[in-house]
Design a protein around this motif. Structure first.
Motif, PDB file in Angstrom:
ATOM      1  N   PHE A 370     110.312  24.468  65.337  1.00  0.00           N
ATOM      2  CA  PHE A 370     109.022  24.839  65.908  1.00  0.00           C
ATOM      3  C   PHE A 370     109.028  26.291  66.377  1.00  0.00           C
ATOM      4  CE2 PHE A 370     108.602  20.162  66.559  1.00  0.00           C
ATOM      5  CZ  PHE A 370     107.467  20.000  65.774  1.00  0.00           C
ATOM      6  N   SER A 371     108.118  27.060  65.806  1.00  0.00           N
ATOM      7  CA  SER A 371     107.967  28.470  66.172  1.00  0.00           C
ATOM      8  C   SER A 371     106.687  28.718  66.952  1.00  0.00           C
ATOM      9  CB  SER A 371     107.962  29.342  64.913  1.00  0.00           C
ATOM     10  OG  SER A 371     109.171  29.192  64.196  1.00  0.00           O
ATOM     11  N   ALA A 372     105.766  27.758  66.929  1.00  0.00           N
ATOM     12  CA  ALA A 372     104.497  27.939  67.628  1.00  0.00           C
ATOM     13  C   ALA A 372     103.962  26.583  68.071  1.00  0.00           C
ATOM     14  CB  ALA A 372     103.469  28.637  66.736  1.00  0.00           C
ATOM     15  N   TYR A 373     103.220  26.628  69.177  1.00  0.00           N
ATOM     16  CA  TYR A 373     102.550  25.446  69.710  1.00  0.00           C
ATOM     17  C   TYR A 373     101.170  25.865  70.159  1.00  0.00           C
ATOM     18  CZ  TYR A 373     101.181  21.918  73.161  1.00  0.00           C
ATOM     19  OH  TYR A 373     100.489  20.978  73.892  1.00  0.00           O
ATOM     20  N   LEU A 374     100.150  25.191  69.631  1.00  0.00           N
ATOM     21  CA  LEU A 374      98.770  25.430  70.029  1.00  0.00           C
ATOM     22  C   LEU A 374      98.187  24.130  70.574  1.00  0.00           C
ATOM     23  CD1 LEU A 374      97.391  27.449  66.964  1.00  0.00           C
ATOM     24  CD2 LEU A 374      98.466  28.335  69.024  1.00  0.00           C
ATOM     25  N   THR A 375      97.579  24.204  71.745  1.00  0.00           N
ATOM     26  CA  THR A 375      96.897  23.041  72.305  1.00  0.00           C
ATOM     27  C   THR A 375      95.443  23.432  72.529  1.00  0.00           C
ATOM     28  OG1 THR A 375      96.838  21.453  74.143  1.00  0.00           O
ATOM     29  CG2 THR A 375      97.712  23.635  74.651  1.00  0.00           C
ATOM     30  N   TYR A 376      94.539  22.663  71.916  1.00  0.00           N
ATOM     31  CA  TYR A 376      93.113  23.012  71.911  1.00  0.00           C
ATOM     32  C   TYR A 376      92.367  22.231  72.990  1.00  0.00           C
ATOM     33  CZ  TYR A 376      93.564  25.868  67.770  1.00  0.00           C
ATOM     34  OH  TYR A 376      93.912  26.877  66.894  1.00  0.00           O
ATOM     35  N   HIS A 377      91.592  22.980  73.763  1.00  0.00           N
ATOM     36  CA  HIS A 377      90.798  22.440  74.864  1.00  0.00           C
ATOM     37  C   HIS A 377      89.386  23.002  74.765  1.00  0.00           C
ATOM     38  CE1 HIS A 377      94.161  20.852  77.511  1.00  0.00           C
ATOM     39  NE2 HIS A 377      94.845  21.530  76.605  1.00  0.00           N
ATOM     40  N   SER A 378      88.560  22.652  75.744  1.00  0.00           N
ATOM     41  CA  SER A 378      87.275  23.318  75.916  1.00  0.00           C
ATOM     42  C   SER A 378      86.961  23.261  77.415  1.00  0.00           C
ATOM     43  CB  SER A 378      86.172  22.639  75.096  1.00  0.00           C
ATOM     44  OG  SER A 378      85.780  21.406  75.646  1.00  0.00           O
ATOM     45  N   TYR A 379      86.219  24.237  77.927  1.00  0.00           N
ATOM     46  CA  TYR A 379      85.513  25.266  77.165  1.00  0.00           C
ATOM     47  C   TYR A 379      85.724  26.609  77.867  1.00  0.00           C
ATOM     48  CZ  TYR A 379      82.073  24.646  80.927  1.00  0.00           C
ATOM     49  OH  TYR A 379      81.475  24.542  82.160  1.00  0.00           O
ATOM     50  N   GLY A 380      85.126  27.696  77.339  1.00  0.00           N
ATOM     51  CA  GLY A 380      85.216  28.995  77.988  1.00  0.00           C
ATOM     52  C   GLY A 380      85.546  30.155  77.070  1.00  0.00           C
ATOM     53  N   GLN A 381      86.108  29.851  75.882  1.00  0.00           N
ATOM     54  CA  GLN A 381      86.492  30.870  74.909  1.00  0.00           C
ATOM     55  C   GLN A 381      87.600  31.777  75.463  1.00  0.00           C
ATOM     56  OE1 GLN A 381      82.066  30.818  72.823  1.00  0.00           O
ATOM     57  NE2 GLN A 381      82.988  32.812  73.259  1.00  0.00           N
ATOM     58  N   TYR A 382      88.755  31.140  75.660  1.00  0.00           N
ATOM     59  CA  TYR A 382      89.949  31.830  76.144  1.00  0.00           C
ATOM     60  C   TYR A 382      91.131  31.536  75.217  1.00  0.00           C
ATOM     61  CZ  TYR A 382      87.406  32.204  80.583  1.00  0.00           C
ATOM     62  OH  TYR A 382      86.469  32.473  81.549  1.00  0.00           O
ATOM     63  N   THR A 455      80.645  29.210  76.376  1.00  0.00           N
ATOM     64  CA  THR A 455      80.931  29.821  77.670  1.00  0.00           C
ATOM     65  C   THR A 455      80.093  29.224  78.788  1.00  0.00           C
ATOM     66  OG1 THR A 455      79.335  31.580  77.172  1.00  0.00           O
ATOM     67  CG2 THR A 455      81.643  32.003  76.651  1.00  0.00           C
ATOM     68  N   GLY A 456      79.442  28.098  78.545  1.00  0.00           N
ATOM     69  CA  GLY A 456      78.757  27.406  79.625  1.00  0.00           C
ATOM     70  C   GLY A 456      77.368  26.906  79.330  1.00  0.00           C
ATOM     71  N   ARG A 457      76.747  27.360  78.265  1.00  0.00           N
ATOM     72  CA  ARG A 457      75.388  26.896  77.978  1.00  0.00           C
ATOM     73  C   ARG A 457      75.356  25.386  77.767  1.00  0.00           C
ATOM     74  NH1 ARG A 457      71.616  28.486  72.725  1.00  0.00           N
ATOM     75  NH2 ARG A 457      69.840  27.164  73.300  1.00  0.00           N
ATOM     76  N   TYR A 458      76.342  24.885  77.046  1.00  0.00           N
ATOM     77  CA  TYR A 458      76.448  23.447  76.812  1.00  0.00           C
ATOM     78  C   TYR A 458      77.639  22.834  77.532  1.00  0.00           C
ATOM     79  CZ  TYR A 458      73.170  24.406  73.008  1.00  0.00           C
ATOM     80  OH  TYR A 458      72.076  24.798  72.274  1.00  0.00           O
ATOM     81  N   GLY A 459      78.662  23.641  77.820  1.00  0.00           N
ATOM     82  CA  GLY A 459      79.854  23.122  78.477  1.00  0.00           C
ATOM     83  C   GLY A 459      80.577  22.112  77.609  1.00  0.00           C
ATOM     84  N   PHE A 460      80.890  20.957  78.203  1.00  0.00           N
ATOM     85  CA  PHE A 460      81.584  19.906  77.452  1.00  0.00           C
ATOM     86  C   PHE A 460      80.655  19.211  76.451  1.00  0.00           C
ATOM     87  CE2 PHE A 460      83.825  19.889  81.654  1.00  0.00           C
ATOM     88  CZ  PHE A 460      84.993  20.461  81.187  1.00  0.00           C
ATOM     89  N   ILE A 461      79.349  19.339  76.654  1.00  0.00           N
ATOM     90  CA  ILE A 461      78.389  18.604  75.820  1.00  0.00           C
ATOM     91  C   ILE A 461      77.930  19.525  74.686  1.00  0.00           C
ATOM     92  CG2 ILE A 461      76.385  17.068  75.895  1.00  0.00           C
ATOM     93  CD1 ILE A 461      78.633  16.342  77.832  1.00  0.00           C
ATOM     94  N   LEU A 462      78.853  19.895  73.828  1.00  0.00           N
ATOM     95  CA  LEU A 462      78.563  20.821  72.739  1.00  0.00           C
ATOM     96  C   LEU A 462      77.903  20.066  71.584  1.00  0.00           C
ATOM     97  CD1 LEU A 462      79.173  23.889  72.266  1.00  0.00           C
ATOM     98  CD2 LEU A 462      81.087  23.125  70.838  1.00  0.00           C
ATOM     99  N   PRO A 463      76.725  20.499  71.121  1.00  0.00           N
ATOM    100  CA  PRO A 463      76.029  19.774  70.039  1.00  0.00           C
ATOM    101  C   PRO A 463      76.856  19.719  68.761  1.00  0.00           C
ATOM    102  CG  PRO A 463      74.578  21.394  71.065  1.00  0.00           C
ATOM    103  CD  PRO A 463      75.952  21.656  71.594  1.00  0.00           C
ATOM    104  N   THR A 464      76.601  18.710  67.963  1.00  0.00           N
ATOM    105  CA  THR A 464      77.338  18.549  66.703  1.00  0.00           C
ATOM    106  C   THR A 464      77.086  19.699  65.735  1.00  0.00           C
ATOM    107  OG1 THR A 464      75.534  17.165  65.871  1.00  0.00           O
ATOM    108  CG2 THR A 464      77.425  16.032  66.840  1.00  0.00           C
ATOM    109  N   THR A 465      75.970  20.383  65.859  1.00  0.00           N
ATOM    110  CA  THR A 465      75.700  21.531  64.979  1.00  0.00           C
ATOM    111  C   THR A 465      76.698  22.659  65.204  1.00  0.00           C
ATOM    112  OG1 THR A 465      74.116  22.375  66.614  1.00  0.00           O
ATOM    113  CG2 THR A 465      73.243  21.045  64.794  1.00  0.00           C
ATOM    114  N   LYS A 466      77.424  22.631  66.315  1.00  0.00           N
ATOM    115  CA  LYS A 466      78.393  23.679  66.629  1.00  0.00           C
ATOM    116  C   LYS A 466      79.791  23.363  66.095  1.00  0.00           C
ATOM    117  CE  LYS A 466      75.395  25.928  69.236  1.00  0.00           C
ATOM    118  NZ  LYS A 466      74.862  27.261  68.865  1.00  0.00           N
ATOM    119  N   ILE A 467      80.026  22.122  65.641  1.00  0.00           N
ATOM    120  CA  ILE A 467      81.388  21.731  65.270  1.00  0.00           C
ATOM    121  C   ILE A 467      81.940  22.622  64.160  1.00  0.00           C
ATOM    122  CG2 ILE A 467      82.842  19.916  64.292  1.00  0.00           C
ATOM    123  CD1 ILE A 467      81.028  17.858  65.612  1.00  0.00           C
ATOM    124  N   GLU A 468      81.247  22.684  63.031  1.00  0.00           N
ATOM    125  CA  GLU A 468      81.778  23.445  61.897  1.00  0.00           C
ATOM    126  C   GLU A 468      81.888  24.936  62.189  1.00  0.00           C
ATOM    127  OE1 GLU A 468      81.008  22.321  57.798  1.00  0.00           O
ATOM    128  OE2 GLU A 468      79.705  20.725  58.535  1.00  0.00           O
TER     129      GLU A 468
END
Length: 488
Positions: A370-382, A455-468
């Motif tokens: 293992f050379s890298a580890y990425l853990t994906y969360h939301s939200y905030g764009q960090y 960054t906060g407009r939707y927060g955790f409730i991100l619409p499905t149109t944003k997934i892709e």
């Protein structure tokens, strides 16, 4: 506390410190790609969970002030009632009339006031940084909170004016054409919808059957409720490959995280021959849902549930541990709570939870380089690198900063989203017991926590149109990471 108890606590602390200093361990024979089935220790039983006492700890450096451990206030009472009701009859939590406010914290004393409001159960916090906090206001608290903010001259903007309405609109059913496409494809994943755990696991199994030369699936453990922790590997079998571990869904309510990770899986598996050499010369390990119990709970009962679903066994019938406060490097420090009713409850001890323990055992016992580890969360764009436990950085922080900024630039070029790059504690706030800190302490070079859109407009409730769009630009960043990994 008696002398024997103090001695037991000291012994646990010494053993924990010894464990933390251990480098990445390869315990399997060369050529063994996966730990042998059953090698990962499974959940402690309830008796074992009660044998090690924990010391009280109150952090003064959290995002907002945490409830003192000796105060059984309205917050605990309401969560207890909610948890019992949900367990008894799966009563779905309704957020009608609740609002999300973005509150400026640049004025002195604002965080203290927010802490008091939180202890009175008038608000709860979502996310934020050193200049603002997103807070959820319940309908019956609106008048009180508004009056306090006016009296203290606290600035805020209303981001979501009816949270339940936003939840109802978040994940609409698929249209007829999409459902027909699912049937033809052989799996139900679409990235036009947030999917249940059964769909995600079925998708992993489908890929393993469809691309057996490069894709394999393994179960590395079980959740508290007995759900599989399924990892998918994509590899061309070259023994000289480096490896990257990617996970999602540590926090149950962050639905965009598993959606993004499964998008990566689909794109790499379906287009492996067309990928760059950098991508093909890596063994990719994906765990899309670290917290399957919590994830299912957000679909069935409480959309905003964060933790896993293991009961506390402390007399207070509160459920769940924050898995991202349960990993064993500097466990129990700043930004983690010893209150079982808190959303950032650290657990009874490090790796007390079967989910975090399974991840740690897999990484320690795997022969993967293992050379890298990425853990994906939301939200905030960090794009966050260690350390999270305190305002400190590892010796190679300049390398991490360069790679993080390169990933952020690729994301912006691909989709326009701007990501901030820095250490977790420096850019946001200290939070001990995170998976990224623990993995970095095992000697894995490129370790990042990625807080996805928005960054906060939707927060955790991100619409499905944003997934892709979110997943597509994130994949551009992943390809940049692969180019750095290939140079190690």
């Amino acid at each position: 506390m008696g002398s024997w108890t103090r001695m037991a606590v000291l012994l646990v602390a010494v053993l924990a410190t010894a464990t933390l200093s251990t480098a990445l361990i390869n315990e399997l024979e060369p050529g063994k790609d996966w730990p042998t089935r059953g090698s990962v220790k499974q959940p402690y039983n309830q008796t074992e969970a009660l044998t090690v006492p924990t010391e009280a700890y109150t952090s003064t450096t959290e995002l907002v002030e945490e409830t003192p451990p000796n105060v059984k206030d309205e917050l605990e009472e309401e969560i207890t009632i909610l948890a019992r009701a949900a367990e008894a009859g799966n009563v779905k939590v309704d957020y009608s009339g609740a609002q999300l406010w973005k509150v400026s914290t640049e004025k002195n004393g604002v965080r203290v006031i927010l802490g008091r409001l939180k202890r009175r159960n008038l608000i709860s916090t979502w996310a934020g940084n050193q200049s603002y906090v997103d807070v959820l206001i319940k309908p019956n608290a609106m008048a009180n909170v508004t009056r306090v903010f006016a009296r203290e001259n606290i600035s805020y903007d209303i981001i979501i004016d009816d949270l339940q309405k936003r939840i109802n609109e978040e994940n609409p059913p698929l249209d007829v054409n999409e459902i027909e496409l699912q049937d033809r494809r052989g799996h139900r994943m679409t990235w036009k919808q947030y999917h249940r755990l059964e769909d995600i696991h079925g998708f992993l199994d489908y890929l393993a059957k469809t691309y057996p030369k490069i894709v394999s699936v393994n179960t590395i453990g079980k959740s508290y409720e007995g759900k599989d922790l399924k990892i998918l590997r994509i590899s061309d079998g070259n023994p000289n490959n480096k490896a990257v571990f990617i996970d999602g869904g540590i926090h149950a309510r962050e639905w965009i995280s598993p959606a993004t990770v499964t998008y990566f899986i689909n794109q790499i598996a379906e287009n492996f021959d067309e990928e760059s050499d950098d991508m093909k010369q890596i063994d990719w390990y994906f765990l899309p849902v670290v917290n399957p119990d919590g994830y299912e709970y957000t679909h069935l009962v409480d959309r905003l549930w964060r933790k896993n679903r293991k009961p506390s066994f402390t007399g207070r019938q509160c459920f769940g541990t924050d898995l991202n406060r349960n990993f064993g490097y500097r466990w129990g420090g700043k930004g983690a709570s010893n209150n079982p009713c808190s959303e950032i409850f650290r657990g009874s001890r490090s790796f007390s939870e079967p989910e975090s323990r399974a991840v740690s055992e897999f990484i320690k016992t795997s022969v993967a380089n293992f050379s890298a580890y990425l853990t994906y969360h939301s939200y905030g764009q960090y794009l966050l690198y260690p350390w999270g436990y305190d305002n400190a950085v590892p010796p190679d922080h300049k390398d991490l900063d360069v790679v993080g900024k390169s990933i952020a630039e690729a994301i912006e070029r691909a989709g326009g989203s701007k990501y901030s790059v820095g250490s977790s504690s420096g850019l946001l706030y200290p939070a001990s017991g995170g998976s990224d800190d623990w993995v970095k302490a095992q000697g894995v070079k490129y370790t990042f926590t990625i807080e996805l859109s928005d960054t906060g407009r939707y927060g955790f409730i991100l619409p499905t149109t944003k997934i892709e769009p979110v997943a597509r630009e994130s994949l551009a960043g992943l390809r940049v990471l692969a180019s750095y990994v290939s140079k190690l």
